[in-house]
Scaffold this motif. Structure first.
Motif, mmCIF file in Angstrom:
data_model
loop_
_atom_site.group_PDB
_atom_site.id
_atom_site.type_symbol
_atom_site.label_atom_id
_atom_site.label_comp_id
_atom_site.label_asym_id
_atom_site.label_seq_id
_atom_site.Cartn_x
_atom_site.Cartn_y
_atom_site.Cartn_z
ATOM 1 N N ARG A 122 0.820 -1.217 0.000
ATOM 2 C CA ARG A 122 0.000 0.000 0.000
ATOM 3 C C ARG A 122 0.852 1.265 0.000
ATOM 4 N NH1 ARG A 122 -0.542 1.822 5.346
ATOM 5 N NH2 ARG A 122 -0.448 0.198 6.928
ATOM 6 N N VAL A 123 2.007 1.245 0.689
ATOM 7 C CA VAL A 123 2.883 2.417 0.718
ATOM 8 C C VAL A 123 3.504 2.646 -0.663
ATOM 9 C CG1 VAL A 123 5.043 3.321 1.672
ATOM 10 C CG2 VAL A 123 3.319 2.338 3.195
ATOM 11 N N LEU A 124 3.964 1.587 -1.310
ATOM 12 C CA LEU A 124 4.554 1.729 -2.644
ATOM 13 C C LEU A 124 3.512 2.184 -3.664
ATOM 14 C CD1 LEU A 124 7.018 -1.297 -2.801
ATOM 15 C CD2 LEU A 124 7.537 1.123 -2.381
ATOM 16 N N ALA A 125 2.280 1.701 -3.525
ATOM 17 C CA ALA A 125 1.210 2.154 -4.423
ATOM 18 C C ALA A 125 0.940 3.643 -4.225
ATOM 19 C CB ALA A 125 -0.062 1.343 -4.185
ATOM 20 N N ALA A 126 0.909 4.079 -2.983
ATOM 21 C CA ALA A 126 0.691 5.507 -2.699
ATOM 22 C C ALA A 126 1.822 6.348 -3.277
ATOM 23 C CB ALA A 126 0.575 5.737 -1.192
ATOM 24 N N LEU A 127 3.056 5.909 -3.076
ATOM 25 C CA LEU A 127 4.201 6.664 -3.575
ATOM 26 C C LEU A 127 4.189 6.732 -5.105
ATOM 27 C CD1 LEU A 127 6.754 8.219 -2.846
ATOM 28 C CD2 LEU A 127 7.992 6.066 -3.013
ATOM 29 N N SER A 128 3.890 5.639 -5.748
ATOM 30 C CA SER A 128 3.837 5.602 -7.211
ATOM 31 C C SER A 128 2.773 6.556 -7.747
ATOM 32 C CB SER A 128 3.555 4.175 -7.679
ATOM 33 O OG SER A 128 3.408 4.132 -9.070
ATOM 34 N N GLU A 129 1.606 6.522 -7.127
ATOM 35 C CA GLU A 129 0.515 7.405 -7.545
ATOM 36 C C GLU A 129 0.869 8.868 -7.306
ATOM 37 O OE1 GLU A 129 -3.778 8.365 -5.788
ATOM 38 O OE2 GLU A 129 -3.549 6.274 -6.452
ATOM 39 N N GLN A 130 1.431 9.161 -6.152
ATOM 40 C CA GLN A 130 1.776 10.544 -5.832
ATOM 41 C C GLN A 130 2.895 11.060 -6.735
ATOM 42 O OE1 GLN A 130 0.059 12.569 -3.931
ATOM 43 N NE2 GLN A 130 -1.331 10.941 -3.346
ATOM 44 N N ALA A 131 3.846 10.186 -7.102
ATOM 45 C CA ALA A 131 4.921 10.581 -8.016
ATOM 46 C C ALA A 131 4.334 10.972 -9.373
ATOM 47 C CB ALA A 131 5.928 9.450 -8.168
ATOM 48 N N ALA A 132 3.334 10.236 -9.820
ATOM 49 C CA ALA A 132 2.691 10.556 -11.102
ATOM 50 C C ALA A 132 1.939 11.883 -11.021
ATOM 51 C CB ALA A 132 1.745 9.427 -11.503
ATOM 52 N N VAL A 133 1.297 12.142 -9.896
ATOM 53 C CA VAL A 133 0.513 13.370 -9.728
ATOM 54 C C VAL A 133 1.414 14.596 -9.594
ATOM 55 C CG1 VAL A 133 -1.022 14.589 -8.129
ATOM 56 C CG2 VAL A 133 -1.485 12.208 -8.726
ATOM 57 N N HIS A 134 2.500 14.457 -8.832
ATOM 58 C CA HIS A 134 3.314 15.624 -8.498
ATOM 59 C C HIS A 134 4.530 15.817 -9.397
ATOM 60 C CE1 HIS A 134 0.804 16.545 -5.122
ATOM 61 N NE2 HIS A 134 0.878 15.292 -4.752
ATOM 62 N N GLY A 135 4.822 14.857 -10.252
ATOM 63 C CA GLY A 135 5.901 15.013 -11.213
ATOM 64 C C GLY A 135 7.227 15.399 -10.595
ATOM 65 N N ALA A 136 7.812 16.498 -11.050
ATOM 66 C CA ALA A 136 9.150 16.909 -10.618
ATOM 67 C C ALA A 136 9.138 17.799 -9.384
ATOM 68 C CB ALA A 136 9.847 17.633 -11.765
ATOM 69 N N LYS A 137 8.032 17.892 -8.714
ATOM 70 C CA LYS A 137 7.937 18.760 -7.538
ATOM 71 C C LYS A 137 8.701 18.217 -6.347
ATOM 72 C CE LYS A 137 3.410 20.631 -8.648
ATOM 73 N NZ LYS A 137 2.013 20.720 -8.246
ATOM 74 N N ARG A 138 8.946 19.103 -5.398
ATOM 75 C CA ARG A 138 9.543 18.731 -4.121
ATOM 76 C C ARG A 138 8.392 18.333 -3.191
ATOM 77 N NH1 ARG A 138 11.918 24.112 -2.489
ATOM 78 N NH2 ARG A 138 9.953 24.665 -3.445
ATOM 79 N N LEU A 139 8.400 17.078 -2.757
ATOM 80 C CA LEU A 139 7.305 16.520 -1.977
ATOM 81 C C LEU A 139 7.794 16.139 -0.582
ATOM 82 C CD1 LEU A 139 4.346 15.374 -1.957
ATOM 83 C CD2 LEU A 139 5.329 13.233 -2.804
ATOM 84 N N LEU A 140 7.073 16.596 0.444
ATOM 85 C CA LEU A 140 7.319 16.170 1.824
ATOM 86 C C LEU A 140 6.241 15.170 2.182
ATOM 87 C CD1 LEU A 140 8.699 16.350 4.624
ATOM 88 C CD2 LEU A 140 7.066 18.192 5.165
ATOM 89 N N ILE A 141 6.657 13.991 2.644
ATOM 90 C CA ILE A 141 5.716 12.966 3.095
ATOM 91 C C ILE A 141 5.864 12.831 4.605
ATOM 92 C CG2 ILE A 141 5.018 10.549 2.961
ATOM 93 C CD1 ILE A 141 6.134 10.497 0.114
ATOM 94 N N VAL A 142 4.799 13.163 5.323
ATOM 95 C CA VAL A 142 4.775 13.076 6.789
ATOM 96 C C VAL A 142 4.066 11.769 7.142
ATOM 97 C CG1 VAL A 142 4.111 14.212 8.935
ATOM 98 C CG2 VAL A 142 4.653 15.596 6.900
ATOM 99 N N THR A 143 4.803 10.851 7.748
ATOM 100 C CA THR A 143 4.250 9.524 7.977
ATOM 101 C C THR A 143 4.847 8.886 9.230
ATOM 102 O OG1 THR A 143 3.723 7.435 6.843
ATOM 103 C CG2 THR A 143 5.881 8.392 6.378
ATOM 104 N N HIS A 144 4.844 7.574 9.285
ATOM 105 C CA HIS A 144 5.193 6.804 10.470
ATOM 106 C C HIS A 144 6.462 5.977 10.238
ATOM 107 C CE1 HIS A 144 1.031 7.698 11.726
ATOM 108 N NE2 HIS A 144 0.778 7.523 10.444
ATOM 109 N N GLY A 145 6.949 5.372 11.292
ATOM 110 C CA GLY A 145 8.152 4.551 11.192
ATOM 111 C C GLY A 145 8.027 3.395 10.227
ATOM 112 N N GLY A 146 6.900 2.690 10.253
ATOM 113 C CA GLY A 146 6.712 1.536 9.371
ATOM 114 C C GLY A 146 6.793 1.887 7.894
ATOM 115 N N PRO A 147 5.991 2.846 7.427
ATOM 116 C CA PRO A 147 6.087 3.231 6.014
ATOM 117 C C PRO A 147 7.480 3.730 5.621
ATOM 118 C CG PRO A 147 4.012 3.991 6.898
ATOM 119 C CD PRO A 147 4.821 3.462 8.064
ATOM 120 N N ILE A 148 8.141 4.449 6.505
ATOM 121 C CA ILE A 148 9.491 4.925 6.182
ATOM 122 C C ILE A 148 10.449 3.750 6.079
ATOM 123 C CG2 ILE A 148 11.460 6.264 7.027
ATOM 124 C CD1 ILE A 148 9.401 8.294 8.145
ATOM 125 N N ARG A 149 10.354 2.801 6.994
ATOM 126 C CA ARG A 149 11.215 1.607 6.917
ATOM 127 C C ARG A 149 10.989 0.858 5.611
ATOM 128 N NH1 ARG A 149 9.844 1.750 12.433
ATOM 129 N NH2 ARG A 149 11.703 1.955 13.728
#
Length: 176
Positions: A122-149
């Motif tokens: 689910r984390v990789l799916a979210a990241l893939s989708e957000q990368a497509a939406v935001h393109g070359a932008k600078r993105l801050l992802i505020v999340t938890h230890g598990g998703p970051i790991r």
């Protein structure tokens, strides 16, 4: 795309397995996160919807005058029956199960909890989708230890059974 990961700071109930529990940040936790982002800027802020992430992300987005969105796929691992417990409590109640989880969290998830492979998917799916939406932008992802790991393991080629060996401090800011 430039991606920065930010783990939430200390919560009001520190030292517990708070996966899906919606626990707020402590004052100290909010300050920890403020220090972590000092002097930085992003084009968009994406957050887990849980308060310990979203409250800070929303305040930061307002202060920087940046758009902010949330994605439930960035929530922490669901700890099932262990939700809200400390490791010490679990060591007394279910030492064998806790030991199996620590040695291989994907094959031995908490009772009625989530497998680490599900978290990864689910984390990789979210990241893939957000990368497509935001393109070359600078993105801050505020999340938890598990998703970051999960994201660090994916980047560094670390197996899921080694996920808990990846140290991610509270309020850690990591450039991905």
């Amino acid at each position: 795309m430039s991606i920065t990961l930010l783990r939430h700071g200390e919560t009001e109930r520190p030292g517990r397995y708070h996966g899906r529990s919606d626990i707020a940040l402590s004052r100290q936790g909010f300050s920890q996160m403020e220090i972590a982002v000092a002097g930085a800027d992003w084009d968009h802020i994406l957050s887990s919807p849980l308060r310990r992430c979203a409250d800070f992300a929303d305040a930061l987005a307002q202060r920087l005058n940046r758009p902010m969105s949330s994605d439930a796929r960035l929530c922490e691992l669901d700890f099932g029956e262990w939700e809200g417990c400390t490791a010490a409590e679990l060591q007394l109640r279910v030492p064998e199960a806790l030991g199996r989880f620590w040695s291989d969290p994907d094959q031995h998830p908490p009772p009625r909890g989530e497998a680490v492979s599900s978290l990864r998917d689910r984390v990789l799916a979210a990241l893939s989708e957000q990368a497509a939406v935001h393109g070359a932008k600078r993105l801050l992802i505020v999340t938890h230890g598990g998703p970051i790991r999960v994201l660090l393991a994916q980047r560094d080629g670390i197996a899921l059974n080694q996920l808990l060996s990846i140290e991610v401090a509270l309020a850690a800011r990591i450039e991905l």
